[in-house]
Design an enzyme around this catalytic site. Structure first.
Site, PDB file in Angstrom:
ATOM      1  N   LYS A   1      18.703  -9.672  -2.114  1.00 48.56           N
ATOM      2  CA  LYS A   1      18.966  -9.437  -0.525  1.00 48.56           C
ATOM      3  C   LYS A   1      17.862  -9.351   0.326  1.00 48.56           C
ATOM      4  O   LYS A   1      16.632  -9.077  -0.212  1.00 48.56           O
ATOM      5  CB  LYS A   1      19.882  -8.260  -0.436  1.00 48.56           C
TER       6      LYS A   1
ATOM      7  N   TYR B   1      -5.215   4.197  21.323  1.00 51.23           N
ATOM      8  CA  TYR B   1      -4.228   4.585  22.316  1.00 51.23           C
ATOM      9  C   TYR B   1      -3.964   6.030  22.526  1.00 51.23           C
ATOM     10  O   TYR B   1      -3.765   6.802  21.490  1.00 51.23           O
ATOM     11  CB  TYR B   1      -2.483   3.817  22.430  1.00 51.23           C
TER      12      TYR B   1
HETATM   13  C1  LIG Z   1      20.632  -2.993  -2.842  1.00 57.13           C
HETATM   14  C2  LIG Z   1      21.603  -2.591  -3.889  1.00 57.13           C
HETATM   15  C3  LIG Z   1      21.375  -2.776  -5.056  1.00 57.13           C
HETATM   16  C4  LIG Z   1      19.747  -2.673  -5.601  1.00 57.13           C
HETATM   17  O1  LIG Z   1      19.281  -1.576  -5.443  1.00 57.13           O
HETATM   18  P1  LIG Z   1      17.709  -1.173  -5.831  1.00 57.13           P
HETATM   19  O2  LIG Z   1      17.599   0.390  -5.697  1.00 57.13           O
HETATM   20  O3  LIG Z   1      16.687  -1.803  -4.820  1.00 57.13           O
HETATM   21  O4  LIG Z   1      17.464  -1.571  -7.147  1.00 57.13           O
HETATM   22  C5  LIG Z   1      22.063  -2.727  -6.051  1.00 57.13           C
HETATM   23  N1  LIG Z   1      23.509  -2.713  -5.883  1.00 57.13           N
HETATM   24  C6  LIG Z   1      23.959  -2.562  -4.456  1.00 57.13           C
HETATM   25  C7  LIG Z   1      25.514  -2.493  -4.147  1.00 57.13           C
HETATM   26  C8  LIG Z   1      22.895  -2.714  -3.384  1.00 57.13           C
HETATM   27  O5  LIG Z   1      23.596  -2.635  -2.135  1.00 57.13           O
END
Ligand SMILES: *Cc1c(COP(=O)(O)O)cnc(C)c1O
Length: 365
Positions: free
Chosen positions: A44, A255
């Site tokens: 994702k 800044y």
């Molecule tokens: C993002 C996500 C993962 C992966 O999590 P990590 O901590 O990056 O390994 C797994 N399951 C779900 C439902 C997620 O939203």
């Protein structure tokens, strides 16, 4: 070594190098750890900022068959580069998305009774996953509703849940969630079980089920924050030194003049800023150190506020001869995404997923 995206080097500021060999090695290490359970990959948010089009094929080549995305659009991108992948869409099922999911053979992760009712109408015999919420109160049906969904006679091939704090090894919430999941698991005996994100692969309870869902660890993040990182680093970020200057003790930098030179100081101005995803919260100000860069092997603290396109660092301790042609390493050479997250009041996940669009990107391996 191939360049895939981002501005050409001559026009660019910072260079982001992504080691696809390390990505594949990380997946293989996790797959071996959980065998005989299947190891999937969460890609994702553009594969946590690394690029779906490069990361998904590299993972598929390493042996990964099952991918998880958040959005339908991300699922279509995985489908385009790994045609035979099994792709689950974690964020659930919006009515407008159903036809697109069917057209591209994406599997929804049903996260509510509404999702299940809709899929019963439009997808019934098509495979899907059911998310049961065991404590996050985010997505997923309640344990009490699993029986209702089971009676809908959907083709649920994965029953999943998600941990609240799997990186905290001793947190009893992990046991509570494992027990809640176990209490409903028997209602869908034909489904495979899936509980574990990256950190859960390192829990003593070994809650691997049939299919695991690592993301962060694949990309080099530390799934065991209390211990050394078992994963290989995947990203390296280097910014060019645009100029250097020497200022006297007492002079201010950046800044709002929030960093004061305590000695005669050589500063370097580097071509990276918050518009590139370097958090503004990494600013180094008087009495509160911020981020660091490595120049010629020397750790150099940020001096003053991070600006949009530029950051100043204190390179006084770098031998002057070593500065010529040197660049500043923001990630790599021992600086991890977890380190930069800590120094920016955030987590490495956010560092990765905010990696900017202006980098010259180099994919290795
Ligand atoms: C993002 C996500 C993962 C992966 O999590 P990590 O901590 O990056 O390994 C797994 N399951 C779900 C439902 C997620 O939203």
């Amino acid at each position: 070594m191939t360049d895939r995206s981002g501005p050409a080097l001559a026009d660019s500021q910072a260079v982001l190098t992504i080691d696809l060999g390390a990505l594949a090695a990380n997946w293989r290490a996790l797959a071996a750890r959980v065998a005989p359970a299947e190891c999937g990959a969460v890609v994702k948010a553009d594969a946590y900022g690394l690029g779906i089009e490069a990361a998904a094929p590299a993972l598929a080549k390493a042996g990964c068959r099952t991918f998880f995305v958040a959005h339908v659009s991300e699922g279509r991108r995985v489908r385009a580069v790994v045609p035979h992948a099994v792709v689950y869409v974690l964020n659930g099922l919006l009515p407008a998305a159903a036809p697109v999911m069917i057209e591209h053979d994406l599997r929804p992760v049903l996260g509510s009774l509404d999702d299940a009712t809709l899929w019963a109408k439009v997808g019934r015999l098509r495979p899907c996953a059911l998310h049961v919420d065991t404590g996050m109160n985010r997505l997923g049906v309640t344990p009490g509703s699993v029986e209702t969904v089971a009676r809908m006679d959907l083709a649920i091939d994965v029953l999943m849940t998600h941990f609240v704090s799997s990186e905290a090894v001793k947190d009893s919430t992990n046991d509570v969630q494992i027990a809640r999941f176990a209490s409903v698991r028997g209602m869908l005996p034909n489904a495979r079980s899936s509980l574990a994100n990256s950190s859960a692969l390192f829990l003593p309870q070994k809650p691997f089920g049939d299919l695991v869902r690592p993301g962060y660890a694949l990309y080099g993040g530390n799934p065991t924050p209390a211990a050394a990182n078992p994963m290989q680093a995947v990203v390296r970020l280097e910014a060019p030194i645009l100029q250097t200057r020497v200022i006297e003790a007492g002079e201010k930098v950046g800044y709002n003049a929030q960093w004061t030179a305590r000695r005669r100081t050589r500063l370097a101005t580097i071509g990276i800023g918050y518009a590139d995803g370097l958090p503004r919260a990494a600013m180094g100000i008087d009495d509160r150190p911020g981020g660091e860069a490595i120049v010629a092997g020397v750790r150099c603290p940020f001096a003053g506020r991070v600006s949009m396109d530029l950051t100043m660092i204190d390179v006084t301790d770098v031998p002057e001869a070593a500065l010529a042609g040197a660049s500043a390493v923001l990630l790599g050479d021992g600086i991890t995404v977890d380190d930069l997250g800590l120094r920016s009041a955030t987590i490495g996940y956010e560092i990765l997923t905010r990696l900017g669009a202006r980098y010259h990107r180099v994919y290795e391996g």
